[in-house]
Design a protein around this motif. Structure first.
Motif, PDB file in Angstrom:
ATOM      1  N   ASN A 173      -4.121   3.476   8.649  1.00 32.79           N
ATOM      2  CA  ASN A 173      -4.768   2.186   8.397  1.00 32.79           C
ATOM      3  C   ASN A 173      -5.786   2.355   7.271  1.00 32.79           C
ATOM      4  N   PHE A 174      -6.406   1.277   6.850  1.00 29.76           N
ATOM      5  CA  PHE A 174      -7.297   1.334   5.696  1.00 29.76           C
ATOM      6  C   PHE A 174      -8.524   2.220   5.931  1.00 29.76           C
ATOM      7  N   ILE A 175      -9.059   2.203   7.131  1.00 30.69           N
ATOM      8  CA  ILE A 175     -10.225   3.047   7.432  1.00 30.69           C
ATOM      9  C   ILE A 175      -9.838   4.517   7.314  1.00 30.69           C
ATOM     10  N   GLU A 176      -8.679   4.862   7.856  1.00 34.17           N
ATOM     11  CA  GLU A 176      -8.211   6.247   7.768  1.00 34.17           C
ATOM     12  C   GLU A 176      -7.884   6.617   6.319  1.00 34.17           C
ATOM     13  N   LEU A 177      -7.285   5.691   5.589  1.00 37.22           N
ATOM     14  CA  LEU A 177      -6.971   5.948   4.182  1.00 37.22           C
ATOM     15  C   LEU A 177      -8.234   6.165   3.351  1.00 37.22           C
ATOM     16  N   ALA A 178      -9.262   5.400   3.620  1.00 36.68           N
ATOM     17  CA  ALA A 178     -10.511   5.536   2.873  1.00 36.68           C
ATOM     18  C   ALA A 178     -11.104   6.934   3.045  1.00 36.68           C
ATOM     19  N   ASP A 179     -10.889   7.526   4.209  1.00 40.36           N
ATOM     20  CA  ASP A 179     -11.418   8.863   4.485  1.00 40.36           C
ATOM     21  C   ASP A 179     -10.437   9.976   4.125  1.00 40.36           C
ATOM     22  N   ALA A 180      -9.248   9.608   3.642  1.00 43.37           N
ATOM     23  CA  ALA A 180      -8.246  10.602   3.230  1.00 43.37           C
ATOM     24  C   ALA A 180      -8.670  11.223   1.895  1.00 43.37           C
ATOM     25  N   PRO A 181      -8.176  12.431   1.620  1.00 45.74           N
ATOM     26  CA  PRO A 181      -8.519  13.052   0.336  1.00 45.74           C
ATOM     27  C   PRO A 181      -7.990  12.221  -0.828  1.00 45.74           C
ATOM     28  N   VAL A 182      -8.676  12.308  -1.954  1.00 47.73           N
ATOM     29  CA  VAL A 182      -8.287  11.529  -3.129  1.00 47.73           C
ATOM     30  C   VAL A 182      -6.875  11.896  -3.582  1.00 47.73           C
ATOM     31  N   SER A 183      -6.425  13.087  -3.255  1.00 45.57           N
ATOM     32  CA  SER A 183      -5.064  13.508  -3.616  1.00 45.57           C
ATOM     33  C   SER A 183      -3.998  12.749  -2.824  1.00 45.57           C
ATOM     34  N   ALA A 184      -4.408  11.943  -1.842  1.00 43.94           N
ATOM     35  CA  ALA A 184      -3.461  11.108  -1.096  1.00 43.94           C
ATOM     36  C   ALA A 184      -2.935   9.970  -1.967  1.00 43.94           C
ATOM     37  N   LEU A 185      -3.642   9.642  -3.019  1.00 47.40           N
ATOM     38  CA  LEU A 185      -3.188   8.602  -3.940  1.00 47.40           C
ATOM     39  C   LEU A 185      -2.017   9.122  -4.762  1.00 47.40           C
ATOM     40  N   GLN A 186      -0.984   8.302  -4.892  1.00 47.79           N
ATOM     41  CA  GLN A 186       0.163   8.715  -5.700  1.00 47.79           C
ATOM     42  C   GLN A 186      -0.282   8.951  -7.137  1.00 47.79           C
ATOM     43  N   GLY A 187       0.152  10.052  -7.687  1.00 48.85           N
ATOM     44  CA  GLY A 187      -0.180  10.381  -9.064  1.00 48.85           C
ATOM     45  C   GLY A 187      -1.431  11.231  -9.216  1.00 48.85           C
ATOM     46  N   VAL A 188      -2.166  11.460  -8.126  1.00 48.74           N
ATOM     47  CA  VAL A 188      -3.352  12.320  -8.173  1.00 48.74           C
ATOM     48  C   VAL A 188      -2.983  13.640  -7.505  1.00 48.74           C
ATOM     49  N   SER A 189      -2.918  14.685  -8.294  1.00 49.73           N
ATOM     50  CA  SER A 189      -2.527  15.991  -7.764  1.00 49.73           C
ATOM     51  C   SER A 189      -3.724  16.690  -7.120  1.00 49.73           C
ATOM     52  N   ALA A 190      -3.453  17.784  -6.450  1.00 50.04           N
ATOM     53  CA  ALA A 190      -4.528  18.579  -5.853  1.00 50.04           C
ATOM     54  C   ALA A 190      -5.462  19.092  -6.945  1.00 50.04           C
ATOM     55  N   ILE A 225       0.815  -1.214   0.000  1.00 52.56           N
ATOM     56  CA  ILE A 225       0.000   0.000   0.000  1.00 52.56           C
ATOM     57  C   ILE A 225       0.850   1.266   0.000  1.00 52.56           C
ATOM     58  N   ILE A 226       2.063   1.156   0.476  1.00 51.49           N
ATOM     59  CA  ILE A 226       2.964   2.319   0.503  1.00 51.49           C
ATOM     60  C   ILE A 226       3.219   2.842  -0.909  1.00 51.49           C
ATOM     61  N   LYS A 227       3.182   1.938  -1.887  1.00 45.45           N
ATOM     62  CA  LYS A 227       3.409   2.343  -3.275  1.00 45.45           C
ATOM     63  C   LYS A 227       2.191   3.036  -3.883  1.00 45.45           C
ATOM     64  N   CYS A 228       1.063   3.024  -3.180  1.00 40.58           N
ATOM     65  CA  CYS A 228      -0.176   3.588  -3.720  1.00 40.58           C
ATOM     66  C   CYS A 228      -0.503   4.974  -3.185  1.00 40.58           C
ATOM     67  N   VAL A 229       0.078   5.320  -2.043  1.00 43.44           N
ATOM     68  CA  VAL A 229      -0.277   6.604  -1.409  1.00 43.44           C
ATOM     69  C   VAL A 229       0.963   7.473  -1.214  1.00 43.44           C
ATOM     70  N   ASP A 230       0.725   8.759  -1.049  1.00 46.70           N
ATOM     71  CA  ASP A 230       1.820   9.693  -0.792  1.00 46.70           C
ATOM     72  C   ASP A 230       2.427   9.425   0.574  1.00 46.70           C
ATOM     73  N   LYS A 231       3.661   9.861   0.756  1.00 51.56           N
ATOM     74  CA  LYS A 231       4.436   9.608   1.968  1.00 51.56           C
ATOM     75  C   LYS A 231       3.682   9.989   3.240  1.00 51.56           C
ATOM     76  N   ALA A 232       2.964  11.093   3.226  1.00 47.59           N
ATOM     77  CA  ALA A 232       2.254  11.576   4.422  1.00 47.59           C
ATOM     78  C   ALA A 232       1.155  10.614   4.878  1.00 47.59           C
ATOM     79  N   TYR A 233       0.729   9.724   4.014  1.00 46.35           N
ATOM     80  CA  TYR A 233      -0.390   8.827   4.334  1.00 46.35           C
ATOM     81  C   TYR A 233       0.036   7.377   4.525  1.00 46.35           C
ATOM     82  N   GLU A 234       1.326   7.102   4.462  1.00 45.30           N
ATOM     83  CA  GLU A 234       1.830   5.725   4.527  1.00 45.30           C
ATOM     84  C   GLU A 234       1.518   5.011   5.830  1.00 45.30           C
ATOM     85  N   LYS A 235       1.421   5.699   6.928  1.00 42.29           N
ATOM     86  CA  LYS A 235       1.233   5.064   8.241  1.00 42.29           C
ATOM     87  C   LYS A 235      -0.241   4.892   8.616  1.00 42.29           C
TER      88      LYS A 235
END
Length: 129
Positions: free
Chosen positions: A15-32, A3-13
């Motif tokens: 869990n999945f529930i927290e990631l699901a609620d993170a902004p879509v820009s947390a995904l690597q390759g998706v800019s603001a 999963i570390i390869k899928c999200v930006d560094k700030a979101y690597e730690k």
């Protein structure tokens, strides 16, 4: 999949529930800016919103199924096989236990057992007195 390869560094730690609620820009390759466009077009704000978007689900399903079909020849073979099965086993016909009988159009006439049996000569006719 890491999963570390899928999200930006700030979101690597997270869990999945927290990631699901993170902004879509947390995904690597998706800019603001990309996230802003997704929000305007589809009201997508979080990774969960993006993943639950029906268009994303449809696209993923189509892509997955497309991987299963190898070539035009395979598609043609599959179509021929489907057609052959459909012609061989119409849904209205019962499944036959004996492979020699697939459909009984008219019930056979009742045969007298005393004359049709392999040991018919051993059977004595009933006494009519």
């Amino acid at each position: 999949m890491n999963i570390i390869k899928c999200v930006d560094k700030a979101y690597e730690k997270l869990n999945f529930i927290e990631l699901a609620d993170a902004p879509v820009s947390a995904l690597q390759g998706v800019s603001a800016k990309d996230a802003e466009v997704l929000n305007k077009a589809f009201h997508v704000k979080t990774i969960r919103d993006f993943g639950m978007l029906k268009f994303v689900k449809w696209a993923a399903a189509i892509a997955t199924l497309a991987e299963q079909v190898e070539s035009e020849e395979d598609k043609a073979k599959e179509t021929l096989l489907d057609d052959a099965l459909e012609m061989s086993f119409p849904s209205s016909d019962p499944i036959s236990v004996n492979s020699g009988i697939t459909r009984i159009e008219v019930a056979p006439e009742m045969v007298e057992a005393s004359s049709d049996h392999q040991n018919s000569m051993a059977i004595e006719p009933p006494n009519k007195s």
